[in-house]
Design a protein around this motif. Structure first.
Motif, PDB file in Angstrom:
ATOM      1  N   ARG A  58       0.868  -1.182   0.000  1.00 59.38           N
ATOM      2  CA  ARG A  58       0.000   0.000   0.000  1.00 59.38           C
ATOM      3  C   ARG A  58       0.903   1.231   0.000  1.00 59.38           C
ATOM      4  NH1 ARG A  58      -5.005  -0.038  -1.743  1.00 59.38           N
ATOM      5  NH2 ARG A  58      -5.970  -1.763  -0.713  1.00 59.38           N
ATOM      6  N   ALA A  59       1.026   1.885  -1.127  1.00 61.69           N
ATOM      7  CA  ALA A  59       1.912   3.042  -1.256  1.00 61.69           C
ATOM      8  C   ALA A  59       1.079   4.317  -1.381  1.00 61.69           C
ATOM      9  CB  ALA A  59       2.788   2.879  -2.490  1.00 61.69           C
ATOM     10  N   TYR A  60       1.540   5.343  -0.728  1.00 57.30           N
ATOM     11  CA  TYR A  60       0.915   6.661  -0.847  1.00 57.30           C
ATOM     12  C   TYR A  60       1.992   7.654  -1.234  1.00 57.30           C
ATOM     13  CZ  TYR A  60      -3.058   4.509   1.359  1.00 57.30           C
ATOM     14  OH  TYR A  60      -4.115   3.694   1.625  1.00 57.30           O
ATOM     15  N   PHE A  61       1.743   8.376  -2.306  1.00 55.57           N
ATOM     16  CA  PHE A  61       2.746   9.285  -2.845  1.00 55.57           C
ATOM     17  C   PHE A  61       2.506  10.726  -2.446  1.00 55.57           C
ATOM     18  CE2 PHE A  61       2.315   5.685  -5.683  1.00 55.57           C
ATOM     19  CZ  PHE A  61       3.620   5.247  -5.728  1.00 55.57           C
ATOM     20  N   MET A  62       1.375  10.997  -1.873  1.00 51.60           N
ATOM     21  CA  MET A  62       1.020  12.375  -1.591  1.00 51.60           C
ATOM     22  C   MET A  62       0.634  12.515  -0.133  1.00 51.60           C
ATOM     23  SD  MET A  62      -1.875  14.573  -3.522  1.00 51.60           S
ATOM     24  CE  MET A  62      -3.245  14.543  -2.405  1.00 51.60           C
ATOM     25  N   GLY A  63       1.101  13.593   0.463  1.00 50.38           N
ATOM     26  CA  GLY A  63       0.693  13.895   1.822  1.00 50.38           C
ATOM     27  C   GLY A  63      -0.634  14.634   1.805  1.00 50.38           C
ATOM     28  N   ASP A  64      -0.968  15.178   2.933  1.00 50.34           N
ATOM     29  CA  ASP A  64      -2.209  15.932   3.044  1.00 50.34           C
ATOM     30  C   ASP A  64      -1.945  17.405   2.740  1.00 50.34           C
ATOM     31  OD1 ASP A  64      -0.621  16.279   5.220  1.00 50.34           O
ATOM     32  OD2 ASP A  64      -2.174  15.942   6.708  1.00 50.34           O
ATOM     33  N   LEU A  65      -2.944  18.231   2.994  1.00 48.98           N
ATOM     34  CA  LEU A  65      -2.820  19.657   2.706  1.00 48.98           C
ATOM     35  C   LEU A  65      -1.673  20.322   3.470  1.00 48.98           C
ATOM     36  CD1 LEU A  65      -3.873  22.114   1.200  1.00 48.98           C
ATOM     37  CD2 LEU A  65      -5.485  22.468   3.073  1.00 48.98           C
ATOM     38  N   PRO A  66      -1.482  20.055   4.762  1.00 52.20           N
ATOM     39  CA  PRO A  66      -0.328  20.668   5.441  1.00 52.20           C
ATOM     40  C   PRO A  66       1.009  20.288   4.810  1.00 52.20           C
ATOM     41  CG  PRO A  66      -1.879  19.874   7.068  1.00 52.20           C
ATOM     42  CD  PRO A  66      -2.360  19.378   5.728  1.00 52.20           C
ATOM     43  N   ASP A  67       1.136  19.072   4.289  1.00 49.52           N
ATOM     44  CA  ASP A  67       2.364  18.664   3.607  1.00 49.52           C
ATOM     45  C   ASP A  67       2.577  19.491   2.341  1.00 49.52           C
ATOM     46  OD1 ASP A  67       4.629  16.822   2.978  1.00 49.52           O
ATOM     47  OD2 ASP A  67       3.316  16.344   1.281  1.00 49.52           O
ATOM     48  N   THR A  68       1.519  19.676   1.576  1.00 53.19           N
ATOM     49  CA  THR A  68       1.621  20.457   0.343  1.00 53.19           C
ATOM     50  C   THR A  68       1.959  21.906   0.642  1.00 53.19           C
ATOM     51  OG1 THR A  68       0.038  19.006  -0.750  1.00 53.19           O
ATOM     52  CG2 THR A  68       0.360  21.177  -1.722  1.00 53.19           C
ATOM     53  N   VAL A  69       1.298  22.480   1.635  1.00 44.76           N
ATOM     54  CA  VAL A  69       1.565  23.876   1.997  1.00 44.76           C
ATOM     55  C   VAL A  69       2.993  24.035   2.512  1.00 44.76           C
ATOM     56  CG1 VAL A  69       0.916  25.725   3.584  1.00 44.76           C
ATOM     57  CG2 VAL A  69      -0.852  24.417   2.420  1.00 44.76           C
ATOM     58  N   SER A  70       3.464  23.095   3.320  1.00 42.77           N
ATOM     59  CA  SER A  70       4.844  23.203   3.809  1.00 42.77           C
ATOM     60  C   SER A  70       5.849  23.026   2.672  1.00 42.77           C
ATOM     61  CB  SER A  70       5.109  22.207   4.935  1.00 42.77           C
ATOM     62  OG  SER A  70       5.087  20.890   4.451  1.00 42.77           O
ATOM     63  N   ASP A  71       5.565  22.158   1.714  1.00 42.05           N
ATOM     64  CA  ASP A  71       6.446  22.023   0.547  1.00 42.05           C
ATOM     65  C   ASP A  71       6.537  23.340  -0.224  1.00 42.05           C
ATOM     66  OD1 ASP A  71       6.903  19.393   1.151  1.00 42.05           O
ATOM     67  OD2 ASP A  71       5.628  18.581  -0.453  1.00 42.05           O
ATOM     68  N   MET A  72       5.394  23.978  -0.440  1.00 44.75           N
ATOM     69  CA  MET A  72       5.390  25.244  -1.188  1.00 44.75           C
ATOM     70  C   MET A  72       6.085  26.347  -0.390  1.00 44.75           C
ATOM     71  SD  MET A  72       4.119  24.292  -3.968  1.00 44.75           S
ATOM     72  CE  MET A  72       4.109  25.850  -4.775  1.00 44.75           C
ATOM     73  N   LEU A  73       5.881  26.365   0.924  1.00 41.99           N
ATOM     74  CA  LEU A  73       6.551  27.351   1.767  1.00 41.99           C
ATOM     75  C   LEU A  73       8.061  27.156   1.729  1.00 41.99           C
ATOM     76  CD1 LEU A  73       6.345  29.663   3.820  1.00 41.99           C
ATOM     77  CD2 LEU A  73       6.177  27.924   5.596  1.00 41.99           C
ATOM     78  N   MET A  74       8.513  25.909   1.779  1.00 41.53           N
ATOM     79  CA  MET A  74       9.950  25.644   1.705  1.00 41.53           C
ATOM     80  C   MET A  74      10.519  26.036   0.339  1.00 41.53           C
ATOM     81  SD  MET A  74      11.013  24.722   4.563  1.00 41.53           S
ATOM     82  CE  MET A  74       9.750  25.351   5.646  1.00 41.53           C
TER      83      MET A  74
END
Length: 92
Positions: A58-74
């Motif tokens: 069971r693989a998941y390639f995407m985090g949730d919204l906080p993960d996406t927002v932190s990626d964009m902030l970084m």
């Protein structure tokens, strides 16, 4: 990524207009970051079932919204840090 964008776009950067150069490099870096987030989303939608059928994982390639927002902030912080150091070094 910002270092690559600055090197790749060096012929398009305007000497002595650091704010424009910063916006160009940060914008290009953010564009790559958005493309990356879309690829994570598409991989999450398309590849989960085949991975489970073929490998039993069971693989998941995407985090949730906080993960996406932190990626964009970084992405933003990294690009701003690099451009501030890069263009201040070129100026001085």
């Amino acid at each position: 990524m910002a270092m690559f964008m600055a090197a790749y776009l060096k012929n398009h950067l305007v000497p002595e207009i650091n704010i424009k150069n910063t916006l160009i490099v940060v914008g290009a870096t953010l564009f790559i970051g958005v493309i990356w987030e879309f690829s994570e989303y598409i991989a999450n939608q398309i590849l989960i079932d085949p991975f489970y059928r073929w490998f039993g994982i069971r693989a998941y390639f995407m985090g949730d919204l906080p993960d996406t927002v932190s990626d964009m902030l970084m992405d933003i912080l990294g690009a701003l840090t690099f451009t501030s150091l890069y263009f201040s070094k070129k100026k001085g």
